[in-house]
Design an enzyme around this catalytic site. Structure first.
Site, PDB file in Angstrom:
ATOM      1  N   LYS A   1       0.840  -1.210   0.000  1.00 57.81           N
ATOM      2  CA  LYS A   1       0.000   0.000   0.000  1.00 57.81           C
ATOM      3  C   LYS A   1       0.872   1.257   0.000  1.00 57.81           C
ATOM      4  CE  LYS A   1      -4.256  -1.827   2.050  1.00 57.81           C
ATOM      5  NZ  LYS A   1      -3.948  -3.238   1.824  1.00 57.81           N
TER       6      LYS A   1
ATOM      7  N   GLY B   1      -4.224  14.659  22.979  1.00 56.23           N
ATOM      8  CA  GLY B   1      -5.632  14.525  22.624  1.00 56.23           C
ATOM      9  C   GLY B   1      -6.549  14.580  23.823  1.00 56.23           C
ATOM     10  N   ASP B   2      -6.057  14.095  24.963  1.00 61.12           N
ATOM     11  CA  ASP B   2      -6.821  14.144  26.203  1.00 61.12           C
ATOM     12  C   ASP B   2      -5.839  14.135  27.363  1.00 61.12           C
ATOM     13  OD1 ASP B   2      -5.961  11.508  26.093  1.00 61.12           O
ATOM     14  OD2 ASP B   2      -7.919  10.733  25.511  1.00 61.12           O
TER      15      ASP B   2
ATOM     16  N   ASP C   1      -9.339  11.796  32.261  1.00 66.81           N
ATOM     17  CA  ASP C   1      -9.439  10.514  32.960  1.00 66.81           C
ATOM     18  C   ASP C   1      -8.550  10.560  34.187  1.00 66.81           C
ATOM     19  OD1 ASP C   1     -11.144   9.512  31.070  1.00 66.81           O
ATOM     20  OD2 ASP C   1      -9.669   8.239  30.083  1.00 66.81           O
TER      21      ASP C   1
END
Length: 354
Positions: free
Chosen positions: A79, A196-197, A275
């Protein structure tokens, strides 16, 4: 990359990377296989390849070159050849033109909406975020919060903002009678400029210095430290305190040891996913190692541990006997102990970006 139940925020950052175009198409394929194809094996293979290229210091010139890197197989190498030769991928062109794939990917942008829920919504005639906003009764509490803050959750979090939030968290926790130690893990701890968090690990600080275990009988120390962790209300008290200080704005879920929710540094910053995990003293350092990542680094370290006769996870490191049965968890006073047990050179957090 957008946030979703499949957590594509966890994919490697591509900004400024020499292989950013290759990483992007691998990330897109990983997301497709997870959300539409529901093939976790294929999705993880693409994620691994993307992580490998994200940490590779040179521009990949061919699939053959890529295949020499650990974590990239022949099919993915083909690919890469196709993409390098044509500037596109036939499989991706078909995926992007498929209405079902487009709709499922769109719905899975919402935090808490995984592949199964996205398919359920699609089967009920919901194909866009706008339609989803018109049918909130079809969503769980978590998913409604994810929809409410969709665009904010999709924004990367600058390192400076997390540094400021870390200071705010420490100030809030200082009001507790228990001395709490706090470590923010993930890409932030690995030195990345954006995240991202926010993953926070907590533990009662007084039991982490390692001094007690050197002078006490191990069984006595384990029993005493275990009792310190028996306060089932500690995490709830912590979350209540963060709510009072206007750091936590929403709760997605709250148990004895894990909180999932939303935080905000100030009125001028977006809402962020947060979190918090409360770990017992004997699990803390293994937890810090695991949640720091990267995922590929953790995988390699577990492989080294097994070769050295140990089993390693986010809770403990244990010796594996001749029968294949894991023994009692070994004492760990810092991350370096874990590296020493398995005979692996210590890597600083910023060296774990694989």
């Amino acid at each position: 990359m957008s946030s979703s139940g499949s957590s594509p925020r966890k994919f490697p950052h591509t900004e400024g990377n020499l292989n950013s175009d290759l990483i992007s198409f691998l990330m897109e394929l990983a997301e497709y296989e997870n959300i539409v194809g529901r093939n976790v094996f294929k999705s993880n293979a693409y994620k691994t390849a993307a992580s490998v290229l994200a940490s590779h210091p040179k521009r990949i010139a061919s699939g053959e070159e890529a295949a020499k890197l650990k974590g990239i197989g022949k099919k993915i190498a083909l690919k890469i050849d196709e993409f390098l030769a044509t500037g596109k991928l036939e499989k991706l062109e078909k995926i992007r033109g498929d209405e079902t794939s487009t709709a499922l990917k769109e719905l899975a942008r919402v935090s808490g909406v995984g592949p199964t829920k996205a398919r359920q919504l699609y089967d009920e005639g919901i194909t866009t975020i706008e339609q989803l906003r018109g049918n909130p009764e079809k969503l769980t509490h978590h998913q409604r919060i994810g929809l409410k803050y969709l665009e904010e959750f999709e924004q990367s979090i600058p390192r400076a903002e997390i540094e400021a939030l870390e200071g705010a968290l420490r100030r809030s926790l200082s009001a507790l009678p228990e001395p709490i130690t706090l470590t923010i893990c993930g890409s932030y701890r690995r030195g990345k400029e954006t995240s991202g968090d926010i993953d926070v690990l907590l533990c009662v600080k007084s039991s982490l210095d390692g001094n007690a275990t050197s002078t006490e009988d191990p069984k006595t120390a384990k029993e005493k430290h275990g009792k310190k962790f028996e306060d089932k209300n500690l995490l709830s008290r912590i979350v209540n305190l963060l709510e009072q200080d206007k750091i936590v704005t929403d709760t997605l879920s709250l148990g004895d040891t894990k909180f999932m929710g939303v935080c905000r540094l100030s009125d001028d910053t977006p809402h962020r996913r947060l979190d918090i995990r409360l770990l017992s003293p004997d699990q803390f350092h293994c937890g810090v190692l695991y949640f720091t990542g990267s995922g590929l680094f953790n995988k390699e370290m577990r492989s080294v541990a097994l070769s050295a006769g140990f089993t390693l996870n986010e809770y403990s490191i244990r010796p594996v006997g001749s029968t294949g049965v894991a023994g009692e968890p070994l004492p760990v006073t810092c991350e370096r102990d874990i590296f020493d047990y398995i005979g692996m050179d210590y890597k600083e957090p910023h060296e774990r970006n694989m």
